[in-house]
Design a protein around this motif. Structure first.
Motif, short mmCIF file in Angstrom:
data_model
loop_
_atom_site.label_atom_id
_atom_site.label_comp_id
_atom_site.label_asym_id
_atom_site.label_seq_id
_atom_site.Cartn_x
_atom_site.Cartn_y
_atom_site.Cartn_z
N GLY B 160 0.82 -1.22 0.00
CA GLY B 160 0.00 0.00 0.00
C GLY B 160 0.84 1.25 0.00
O GLY B 160 0.66 2.15 -0.82
N LEU B 161 1.83 1.31 0.91
CA LEU B 161 2.65 2.51 1.02
C LEU B 161 3.52 2.70 -0.21
O LEU B 161 3.74 3.84 -0.65
CB LEU B 161 3.53 2.43 2.29
N LEU B 165 3.41 6.10 -2.28
CA LEU B 165 4.59 6.96 -2.30
C LEU B 165 5.26 7.00 -3.67
O LEU B 165 5.76 8.04 -4.09
CB LEU B 165 5.60 6.50 -1.25
N THR B 166 5.30 5.87 -4.37
CA THR B 166 6.07 5.83 -5.61
C THR B 166 5.22 5.47 -6.83
O THR B 166 5.70 5.59 -7.96
CB THR B 166 7.22 4.79 -5.51
N GLY B 167 4.01 4.97 -6.59
CA GLY B 167 3.17 4.56 -7.70
C GLY B 167 3.64 3.28 -8.38
O GLY B 167 3.21 2.96 -9.47
N SER B 168 4.54 2.56 -7.71
CA SER B 168 5.10 1.37 -8.34
C SER B 168 5.36 0.28 -7.30
O SER B 168 5.46 0.57 -6.10
CB SER B 168 6.40 1.73 -9.06
N ALA B 264 14.44 -2.76 -5.52
CA ALA B 264 13.67 -3.51 -4.53
C ALA B 264 12.29 -3.81 -5.10
O ALA B 264 11.71 -2.99 -5.81
CB ALA B 264 13.53 -2.69 -3.25
N GLN B 265 11.79 -5.03 -4.79
CA GLN B 265 10.43 -5.41 -5.20
C GLN B 265 9.58 -5.65 -3.96
O GLN B 265 10.07 -6.13 -2.95
CB GLN B 265 10.45 -6.70 -6.04
N VAL B 266 8.29 -5.36 -4.12
CA VAL B 266 7.36 -5.53 -3.01
C VAL B 266 7.23 -7.01 -2.62
O VAL B 266 7.11 -7.36 -1.46
CB VAL B 266 5.99 -4.94 -3.38
#
Lengths: 272, 356
Positions: B160-161, B165-168, B264-266
């Motif tokens: 979510g964040l 914050l970054t749209g990605s 970095a990936q979510v």
């Protein structure tokens, strides 16, 4: 008249509406073994829990050396010198003898800039203290507690209590799960603790074991103290009758009482 | 007093102590908790040496499983301590990507100095660990459930964040040479620097468990938490500290991955949940607590990594790796139980010898 080391006066304990202990008064003296003889449900374990700081009494006075005391936690009770050894002794089955002996009170030494657990000393002390109680089979403090027999675990737990300066030693059915020889050894250890001036509270329902080591006996039945006598005042048969008969009488009375409240005061009809 | 003489230990019973040699016997070596994992590691190593051939045994082959072992090991060690203390931590699976994203968003997306991102990541790890620990001791809910909840909560929070914050779901991170050298680079083109961090953490955790008094506390809490508390061990504080340790280490792996891969990936890092548990259990730690060793955890980690990477050096399809790991896990646990029971049999031999 000497002041008893531990004195209970009019101890009551209830959990909600249920009275578990009623008006228990007991004296425990230094260098004496007090045997609590009672069947299951007599209130022995609740009494132990009050003495060892697990529960607080609902009312009543507990004194040590004539001064009133109140324990907030088991730790608090052990700081007052009360040590409790449970039926199966050491509970840390997979810890070494030396480690479990010093749980919470580890000896340390400096090793360069680091402070480290002094395992060698811990093992030596643990083995030595157990040997003093006649457990000569153990020569390596690195061995696991779970490898000890029931009697040896009792000895380990008692040795630990003695080493850390317990003045009151509560033994909760230490011989119940043991064979005849092991039980005899534990009884010897109880006498050894008594000789050191420790006040021993020995909980058992084995009259023979109690008579072997006891100086003073109390029989709780249904939460009340049914009898309190010194060594030699009652025979084994009398005590057995007291434990069993007293329990059954109390049960019968309770049955009649509940019948009467249910049936508007009529006693039960025989053969009806 | 009749008991007086009876209590004196007899001469015969004392004798074996004096004659006992100073060297550990074969029996006591076999009773080490690590014995099962040593055998397991030798078995898989021999297996992959045969089927993987020279490539597996080359420097590149060693680097391949050592790199995997380093990242897994940094997480498995504190997770192992927790397991010895009777607790689980599944949330490491979300902590790794959460930490990667934190450092990438702060230092990559917002161009703050890398040190700020690194410290924020590590701080986040400590906070998550603290929350885990606090929830476990306050709610008295099994830690499996508590950390399963924080695993999902943290994953959701990270996703979510990141989007807000970054749209990605993926953020690039450019870090300076010093940060690279310390946290995310290859030495000799093959070995990750995390290897050295792993060694350092092995030393720290080894000190805690084997040498310091806290090791005794951890074993006692895992063995019987009520008795441990009664013996005066601050069990609540100890539990929180251990969770903070695993949060910190998971965060460290996350940020070093972000620095190593420059992004970095979510959704990275979920594999650490079970891999860390496998490494720890293969290493002889008792799932229910009270028993385990650092050497065992290291061996379990290496064993897992050898299987995971060794499969690529064989002619087999890599899909079989999980099958091997599953079988290995079962075998290791059965073997560890056997060796643990051997450790529990207190040699009757000394007794029988003196009697005979």
């Amino acid at each position: 008249m000497t002041i008893p080391l531990l004195k209970l006066t009019g101890i009551n304990k209830s959990f909600g509406p249920i009275d578990v202990l009623r008006d228990i008064s007991l004296d425990v003296n230094r260098g004496e073994v007090l045997c609590l003889l009672g069947d299951n449900g007599a209130g022995k374990s609740t009494l132990i829990k009050i003495l060892s700081g697990v529960h607080k009494a609902t009312s009543g006075v507990m004194e040590m050396d004539g001064k009133p005391v109140s324990f907030d936690s088991p730790r608090d009770a052990s700081d007052h010198g009360i040590a409790t050894v449970h039926q199966f002794g050491g509970t840390f089955q997979l810890m070494s003898i030396g480690r479990s002996f010093f749980v919470g009170a580890e000896p340390t030494k400096r090793w360069g800039p680091l402070v480290i657990f002094d395992r060698k000393r811990a093992n030596e002390i643990a083995v030595r203290e157990m040997r003093q109680l006649g457990i000569t089979r153990i020569d390596d403090g690195n061995r696991l507690v779970g490898g000890l027999s029931g009697g040896e675990r009792q000895a380990l737990a008692i040795a630990r209590a003695v080493h850390f300066g317990a003045s009151v030693l509560i033994l909760d059915e230490p011989t119940a799960a043991l064979g005849v020889k092991e039980a005899a050894h534990v009884l010897r250890i109880v006498l050894q603790a008594r000789q050191k001036g420790i006040a021993v509270i020995f909980i058992t329902h084995n009259v023979v074991h109690a008579l072997t080591v006891g100086d003073h006996f109390a029989v709780p039945i249904r939460g009340s103290k049914a009898a309190d006598f010194r060594k030699g005042e009652k025979s084994r048969e009398e005590i057995t009758d007291l434990m069993a008969g007293g329990e059954q009488m109390a049960e019968l009375e309770a049955e009649i009482e509940s019948y009467m409240t249910k049936h508007e005061g009529h006693p039960p009809r025989v053969g009806g | 007093m009749k008991s007086e003489t009876a209590m004196q230990p007899s001469e015969a019973a004392i004798a074996p102590l004096a004659s006992r040699s100073q060297w550990p016997s074969f029996g006591s070596l076999v009773r080490r908790p690590e014995m099962g994992s040593v055998i397991g590691l030798i078995a898989v190593f021999v297996f992959f040496s045969i089927f993987g051939g020279e490539d597996f045994l080359s420097v590149g082959g060693a680097a391949s499983w050592l790199n995997v072992a380093a990242e897994l090991g940094i997480i498995a060690l504190p997770v192992g301590l927790l397991m010895i203390a009777g607790q689980l931590d599944l949330s490491v699976g979300s902590m790794v990507p959460a930490s990667s994203m934190t450092v990438a968003i702060i230092s990559g997306h917002f161009h703050a100095p890398i040190i700020v991102g690194v410290l924020a990541s590590l701080g986040l790890g400590l906070v998550v660990g603290f929350v885990n620990g606090l929830l476990v001791i306050r709610t008295r809910v099994p830690s499996f459930v508590v950390t399963l909840a924080t695993l999902f909560a943290l994953a959701g929070l990270t996703l979510g964040l990141s989007i807000i914050l970054t749209g990605s779901t993926s953020v690039a991170l450019k870090s300076g040479p010093i940060a690279k050298l310390l946290l995310g680079d290859y030495i000799g083109g093959k070995f990750e620097v995390t290897l050295f961090w792993w060694i350092a953490i092995v030393a720290i955790v080894g000190y805690i468990l084997n040498l310091s008094r806290y090791g005794n506390w951890i074993l006692a809490v895992g063995g019987d938490s009520v008795s441990a508390r009664n013996a005066g061990i601050p069990t609540d504080r100890l539990t929180i500290a251990l969770y903070m340790g695993s949060g910190l280490c998971a965060a460290f792996v996350g940020l070093s991955q972000a620095i190593l891969y420059n992004s970095a990936q979510v959704a990275a890092g979920q594999s650490f949940i079970f891999n860390s548990i496998i490494a720890v259990v293969v290493g002889g730690v008792l799932l229910t607590g009270g028993y385990g060793s650092v050497v065992g955890i290291v061996l379990g980690t290496v064993t897992f990594s050898v299987v995971n990477q060794g499969i690529f050096y064989t002619g087999f399809n890599a899909n079989w790796a999980s099958l091997i790991i599953g079988i290995l896990l079962l075998l290791a646990v059965v073997m560890n139980n056997t060796f643990r029971n051997m450790a529990l049999t207190y040699a009757a031999r000394t007794k029988t010898r003196t009697r005979s």
